[in-house]
Design an enzyme around this catalytic site. Structure first.
Site, PDB file in Angstrom:
ATOM      1  N   LYS A  52       0.944  -1.153  -0.137  1.00 24.23           N
ATOM      2  CA  LYS A  52       0.046  -0.043  -0.133  1.00 24.23           C
ATOM      3  C   LYS A  52       0.852   1.228  -0.002  1.00 24.23           C
ATOM      4  O   LYS A  52       1.788   1.157   0.442  1.00 24.23           O
ATOM      5  CB  LYS A  52      -0.897  -0.012   1.403  1.00 24.23           C
ATOM      6  CG  LYS A  52      -0.343  -0.130   2.602  1.00 24.23           C
ATOM      7  CD  LYS A  52      -0.215   1.628   3.155  1.00 24.23           C
ATOM      8  CE  LYS A  52       0.771   1.501   4.538  1.00 24.23           C
ATOM      9  NZ  LYS A  52       1.322   2.802   4.702  1.00 24.23           N
TER      10      LYS A  52
ATOM     11  N   GLY B  39       4.569  -6.469   5.736  1.00 30.76           N
ATOM     12  CA  GLY B  39       4.379  -7.274   6.781  1.00 30.76           C
ATOM     13  C   GLY B  39       2.799  -7.545   7.342  1.00 30.76           C
ATOM     14  O   GLY B  39       2.339  -8.412   7.363  1.00 30.76           O
TER      15      GLY B  39
ATOM     16  N   ASP C  22      -2.334  -1.577  10.702  1.00 28.44           N
ATOM     17  CA  ASP C  22      -2.605  -1.590   9.200  1.00 28.44           C
ATOM     18  C   ASP C  22      -3.272  -2.859   8.581  1.00 28.44           C
ATOM     19  O   ASP C  22      -3.531  -2.762   7.543  1.00 28.44           O
ATOM     20  CB  ASP C  22      -1.220  -1.252   8.474  1.00 28.44           C
ATOM     21  CG  ASP C  22      -0.716   0.169   8.259  1.00 28.44           C
ATOM     22  OD1 ASP C  22      -1.653   1.139   8.849  1.00 28.44           O
ATOM     23  OD2 ASP C  22       0.492   0.390   8.178  1.00 28.44           O
TER      24      ASP C  22
HETATM   25  O1  C5P Z   1      -0.303  -1.269  15.572  1.00 30.45           O
HETATM   26  P1  C5P Z   1       1.204  -1.435  15.231  1.00 30.45           P
HETATM   27  O2  C5P Z   1       1.615  -2.496  15.863  1.00 30.45           O
HETATM   28  O3  C5P Z   1       1.328  -1.523  13.766  1.00 30.45           O
HETATM   29  O4  C5P Z   1       1.997  -0.160  15.643  1.00 30.45           O
HETATM   30  C1  C5P Z   1       3.413  -0.074  15.619  1.00 30.45           C
HETATM   31  C2  C5P Z   1       3.685   1.042  16.791  1.00 30.45           C
HETATM   32  O5  C5P Z   1       3.600   2.217  15.984  1.00 30.45           O
HETATM   33  C3  C5P Z   1       2.867   1.143  18.114  1.00 30.45           C
HETATM   34  O6  C5P Z   1       3.665   0.547  18.948  1.00 30.45           O
HETATM   35  C4  C5P Z   1       2.909   2.615  18.307  1.00 30.45           C
HETATM   36  O7  C5P Z   1       4.179   2.954  18.691  1.00 30.45           O
HETATM   37  C5  C5P Z   1       2.857   3.215  16.767  1.00 30.45           C
HETATM   38  N1  C5P Z   1       1.683   3.697  16.333  1.00 30.45           N
HETATM   39  C6  C5P Z   1       0.952   4.613  17.154  1.00 30.45           C
HETATM   40  N2  C5P Z   1      -0.271   5.105  16.505  1.00 30.45           N
HETATM   41  C7  C5P Z   1      -0.974   4.338  15.654  1.00 30.45           C
HETATM   42  C8  C5P Z   1      -0.321   3.243  15.001  1.00 30.45           C
HETATM   43  C9  C5P Z   1       1.125   2.847  15.459  1.00 30.45           C
HETATM   44  O8  C5P Z   1       1.536   5.224  17.925  1.00 30.45           O
HETATM   45  N3  C5P Z   1      -2.259   4.847  15.100  1.00 30.45           N
END
Ligand code: C5P
Length: 286
Positions: free
Chosen positions: A11, A104, A138
């Protein structure tokens, strides 16, 4: 042995805005996402031997739950109440890793879609997306694909009028960006410039590719370390010099993409960029 094959599409972010920090520590997002034809191929085989095994043409992929594809499979067994089965996941990777293009997350989404089919669990798309949100912010978008606005953590999705057909050149510079670190940088220095999301939505609604290209913007670019910001800006400029209608960084980067309305110009841009960068791709919206 039951087998299934799923394509896991990359994406790009046509816009990426951050509205603030949430009480749970995540950030409130407002993004316009688009899936593109660059994909990994994920093959699933249900096997007698218990456990989840991963093989890939890239040897550096984690074999354990740190690999979102494995995490997705384990969540599927846990949440779906199905007795855990043996599963072999083979990932043919083409999407660069740590590139801001959801490689991923897309592999994880492919595992959820594939397991739903293979096991006959019959989960609806929205149930699969809810399951995906346990794996990563995502992943729900990657289950849905297409053109969509993503809000909340990124898991609240509204389908949008499709991006007009075009040629999208992706170029990943030779450095990686840590997602949590870039969010921390944003916390420390909230950038003034923001995307105009209503204008982007309007351009999509009108099928106006030039309008979309004029509205591309990602707030993360302004919080990259200076050298990396310079490199991203250089790739944007190279793409525009080759005839891109507009260019921007995707996600937390560092992949930069350019939108072209002519195949010939897009192919020329790919050739030029390939003299400097290892990861350059000509893609289409999907
Ligand atoms: O949700 P995901 O595991 O992909 O997010 C990875 C990291 O990115 C989270 O631990 C956080 O630090 C940050 N994040 C965030 N706000 C979001 C998505 C991700 O702060 N909306």
């Amino acid at each position: 042995m039951k087998c299934g094959v799923e394509e896991a599409y990359a994406k790009i972010n046509l816009t990426l805005d951050i509205l603030g920090v949430r009480p749970d520590g995540y950030h409130e997002m407002d993004m316009v996402m688009q899936s593109v034809s660059l994909s990994d191929t994920v093959t699933l085989s249900l096997e007698d031997e218990l456990g989840v095994r991963v093989t890939s043409n890239r040897e550096d992929l984690p074999q354990d739950r740190k690999n979102l594809a494995v995490d997705a499979a384990l969540h599927f067994w846990e949440v779906n109440g199905k007795k855990e089965q043996g599963l072999a996941i083979s990932i043919h990777k083409r999407i660069p890793v740590c590139a801001g293009t959801a490689g991923g997350s897309s592999d994880a989404a492919a595992v959820l879609r594939g397991l739903n089919r293979l096991t006959g669990a019959g989960l609806s798309q929205s149930a699969l997306m809810e399951l995906g949100s346990l794996v990563g912010s995502d992943v729900p978008y990657c289950i849905m694909g297409g053109t969509a606005r993503a809000t909340g953590r990124g898991e609240i999705l509204t389908p949008l009028t499709s991006l007009p057909d075009c040629f999208i050149v992706l170029c990943k510079p030779n450095f990686s960006v840590s997602t949590p670190e870039l969010f921390r940088q944003w916390d420390q220095k909230i950038p003034d410039q923001r995307p105009n999301t209503p204008n982007m939505l309007d351009a999509l609604l009108k099928g106006n590719l030039t309008g979309v290209a004029n509205e591309l913007y990602n707030v993360f670019e302004a919080v990259l370390p200076p050298d990396e910001q310079t490199e991203v800006r250089l790739i944007r400029k190279l793409l525009c010099a080759e005839g891109a209608l507009g260019a921007s960084m995707s996600g937390t980067g560092p992949t930069v993409f350019g939108l072209f309305d002519q195949r010939e110009l897009a192919e020329q841009a790919v050739s030029k960029l390939k003299t400097r960068y290892a990861h350059v791709f000509l893609t289409r919206p999907v």
